[in-house]
Design a protein around this motif. Structure first.
Motif, mmCIF file in Angstrom:
data_model
loop_
_atom_site.group_PDB
_atom_site.id
_atom_site.type_symbol
_atom_site.label_atom_id
_atom_site.label_comp_id
_atom_site.label_asym_id
_atom_site.label_seq_id
_atom_site.Cartn_x
_atom_site.Cartn_y
_atom_site.Cartn_z
ATOM 1 N N LYS A 71 13.222 -9.653 -3.949
ATOM 2 C CA LYS A 71 12.983 -8.657 -2.903
ATOM 3 C C LYS A 71 13.240 -7.253 -3.440
ATOM 4 C CE LYS A 71 14.454 -7.354 1.774
ATOM 5 N NZ LYS A 71 15.403 -7.676 2.880
ATOM 6 N N SER A 72 14.302 -7.102 -4.220
ATOM 7 C CA SER A 72 14.628 -5.803 -4.808
ATOM 8 C C SER A 72 13.544 -5.361 -5.782
ATOM 9 C CB SER A 72 15.971 -5.887 -5.527
ATOM 10 O OG SER A 72 16.275 -4.677 -6.188
ATOM 11 N N ALA A 73 13.045 -6.294 -6.598
ATOM 12 C CA ALA A 73 12.000 -5.955 -7.573
ATOM 13 C C ALA A 73 10.745 -5.450 -6.882
ATOM 14 C CB ALA A 73 11.677 -7.181 -8.423
ATOM 15 N N ILE A 74 10.370 -6.104 -5.799
ATOM 16 C CA ILE A 74 9.175 -5.685 -5.054
ATOM 17 C C ILE A 74 9.390 -4.304 -4.454
ATOM 18 C CG2 ILE A 74 7.749 -6.216 -3.044
ATOM 19 C CD1 ILE A 74 8.232 -9.184 -3.642
ATOM 20 N N GLN A 75 10.591 -4.057 -3.924
ATOM 21 C CA GLN A 75 10.880 -2.741 -3.347
ATOM 22 C C GLN A 75 10.872 -1.646 -4.408
ATOM 23 O OE1 GLN A 75 14.378 -2.583 -0.897
ATOM 24 N NE2 GLN A 75 13.640 -4.157 0.536
ATOM 25 N N MET A 76 11.312 -1.979 -5.619
ATOM 26 C CA MET A 76 11.289 -0.987 -6.705
ATOM 27 C C MET A 76 9.871 -0.495 -6.961
ATOM 28 S SD MET A 76 13.944 -2.503 -9.540
ATOM 29 C CE MET A 76 15.691 -2.685 -9.155
ATOM 30 N N HIS A 77 8.928 -1.409 -6.978
ATOM 31 C CA HIS A 77 7.532 -1.026 -7.198
ATOM 32 C C HIS A 77 7.011 -0.172 -6.046
ATOM 33 C CE1 HIS A 77 6.512 -3.138 -10.883
ATOM 34 N NE2 HIS A 77 7.276 -4.132 -10.480
ATOM 35 N N GLU A 78 7.429 -0.485 -4.823
ATOM 36 C CA GLU A 78 7.002 0.306 -3.666
ATOM 37 C C GLU A 78 7.572 1.721 -3.735
ATOM 38 O OE1 GLU A 78 8.367 -2.103 -0.489
ATOM 39 O OE2 GLU A 78 6.638 -3.466 -0.531
ATOM 40 N N LEU A 79 8.823 1.832 -4.189
ATOM 41 C CA LEU A 79 9.443 3.153 -4.321
ATOM 42 C C LEU A 79 8.764 3.967 -5.416
ATOM 43 C CD1 LEU A 79 13.188 2.090 -3.955
ATOM 44 C CD2 LEU A 79 11.904 3.528 -2.358
ATOM 45 N N LEU A 80 8.408 3.301 -6.527
ATOM 46 C CA LEU A 80 7.739 4.029 -7.607
ATOM 47 C C LEU A 80 6.367 4.521 -7.159
ATOM 48 C CD1 LEU A 80 7.884 4.997 -10.535
ATOM 49 C CD2 LEU A 80 6.735 2.877 -11.202
ATOM 50 N N LYS A 81 5.682 3.749 -6.318
ATOM 51 C CA LYS A 81 4.372 4.175 -5.817
ATOM 52 C C LYS A 81 4.473 5.524 -5.114
ATOM 53 C CE LYS A 81 2.131 -0.323 -5.147
ATOM 54 N NZ LYS A 81 1.617 -1.283 -4.127
ATOM 55 N N LYS A 82 5.585 5.757 -4.417
ATOM 56 C CA LYS A 82 5.777 7.038 -3.730
ATOM 57 C C LYS A 82 5.880 8.176 -4.740
ATOM 58 C CE LYS A 82 8.108 4.970 0.272
ATOM 59 N NZ LYS A 82 9.361 4.923 1.072
ATOM 60 N N VAL A 83 6.580 7.907 -5.850
ATOM 61 C CA VAL A 83 6.702 8.927 -6.899
ATOM 62 C C VAL A 83 5.340 9.221 -7.514
ATOM 63 C CG1 VAL A 83 7.732 9.476 -9.134
ATOM 64 C CG2 VAL A 83 9.075 8.266 -7.405
ATOM 65 N N VAL A 84 4.588 8.161 -7.812
ATOM 66 C CA VAL A 84 3.270 8.322 -8.419
ATOM 67 C C VAL A 84 2.323 9.049 -7.471
ATOM 68 C CG1 VAL A 84 1.253 7.077 -9.295
ATOM 69 C CG2 VAL A 84 3.552 6.304 -9.898
ATOM 70 N N SER A 85 2.417 8.749 -6.172
ATOM 71 C CA SER A 85 1.546 9.416 -5.201
ATOM 72 C C SER A 85 1.829 10.909 -5.127
ATOM 73 C CB SER A 85 1.712 8.780 -3.815
ATOM 74 O OG SER A 85 3.011 8.996 -3.312
#
Length: 321
Positions: A71-85
């Motif tokens: 669950k944490s790994a999936i959330q990490m990718h979601e958080l990085l998407k915000k940075v990339v956006s």
């Protein structure tokens, strides 16, 4: 105090930060990378884990359960998407758009001592990052056993992979969140299949091997533990990976210097930098450099349909140089 207990170990590695140092300078790039690692670290606390340490461009964390770790790994990718956006906004550094994340998890007995963690599961999780492509989550079979059934169905087996420093191969699974093979193939031209392929042939110098679907994945690299070993100093230990998925072969770059593909004898060269593409027909794979220099390490490939294959005279090949 030293404790020994079963833990789920997570390693995360941020890629693409080198470009930030080139475009922003050392001070600002360091601030951006530190902030980004701190941001994805929030997914550790939010899922009940413990942040063991940060590692420059990455971090290490442990969790009581596999479910919390995934669950944490999936959330990490979601958080990085915000940075990339944010990198796509007007005036933002284009380097932010290049940030990618690799995450690997393993589970087993861990020795906790002085705030750090040691053990086989720690080593396996750290080494699995060598086999992860951009924005991939890799987990071991032990982690998969502990996740919910609806999450378990999202993972695809990569079978057993030889991990550096470990005698026994590790059964590895990847979270299937990448575009479908057909979508990836359209980036490099329309691919028409009369039937699903049955195997793939790889030729480097005198190393001529045919792999069927059951042999996947194939790791190409300099390591003697690689499935297809290429003993050239310009090749990374685990340089690229060939998977079977969705009825086709997919090539993923795992290296720092990139992997290059040329379809046919004179087709356009496709550059993979932690990216993937579908392999079809025949062509050449350049490891670490484009397949233009005759001295560079290149592997010729041919996707095979065994039903259409007629025996060839000994010593001949359909692959053209």
């Amino acid at each position: 105090m030293t404790q020994i207990r079963d833990r789920t170990v997570l390693f995360a590695d941020l890629r693409g930060s080198t470009g930030l140092f080139e475009t922003l300078g050392n001070a600002e790039a360091t601030s951006v990378v530190t902030h980004t690692v701190s941001l994805i670290g929030q997914a550790v606390d939010g899922c009940g884990g413990r942040l063991v340490k940060t590692l420059g461009d990455g971090l290490m964390a442990v969790f009581d359960t596999p479910r919390d770790g995934v669950k944490s790994a999936i959330q990490m990718h979601e958080l990085l998407k915000k940075v990339v956006s944010r990198g796509r906004q007007h005036g933002a550094s284009p380097g932010l758009r290049a940030l990618r994340l690799q995450v690997a998890l393993a589970r087993g007995e861990v020795v906790e001592m002085g705030g750090d963690c040691f053990g086989d599961a720690v080593n396996v999780a750290a080494r699995l990052l060598d086999h992860a492509g951009d924005n991939e989550i890799l987990i071991t079979a032990e982690v998969l056993q502990g996740v919910a059934s609806n999450t378990k169905s999202r993972f695809r087996s990569l079978d057993r992979i030889a991990v550096r420093g470990r005698a026994e191969p590790v059964h590895v699974y990847v979270l299937d969140g990448a575009p479908s093979s057909d979508a990836a193939a359209t980036q490099f031209g329309e691919v028409v299949h009369s039937m699903d392929p049955d195997g793939i042939r790889l030729v480097w110098l005198d190393l001529d091997r045919v792999f069927d679907i059951d042999s996947m994945p194939i790791v190409l690299g300099r390591s003697t533990q690689a499935t297809y070993c290429i003993t050239d100093g310009r090749v990374s230990r685990s340089h690229a990976r060939i998977d079977w998925h969705g009825g086709s072969f997919s090539l993923t770059d795992l290296s720092y210097n990139g992997t290059f593909v040329r379809f046919g004898s004179d087709g356009e060269i496709v550059s993979l930098r932690r990216g993937s593409c579908t392999l079809h027909g025949s062509g050449v794979i350049g490891l670490g450099s484009a397949p233009l220099d005759a001295t560079s390490p290149t592997v010729r490939f041919e996707v095979l349909h065994f039903a259409d294959t007629e025996p060839l005279p000994l010593g001949t090949s359909r692959l053209k140089g």
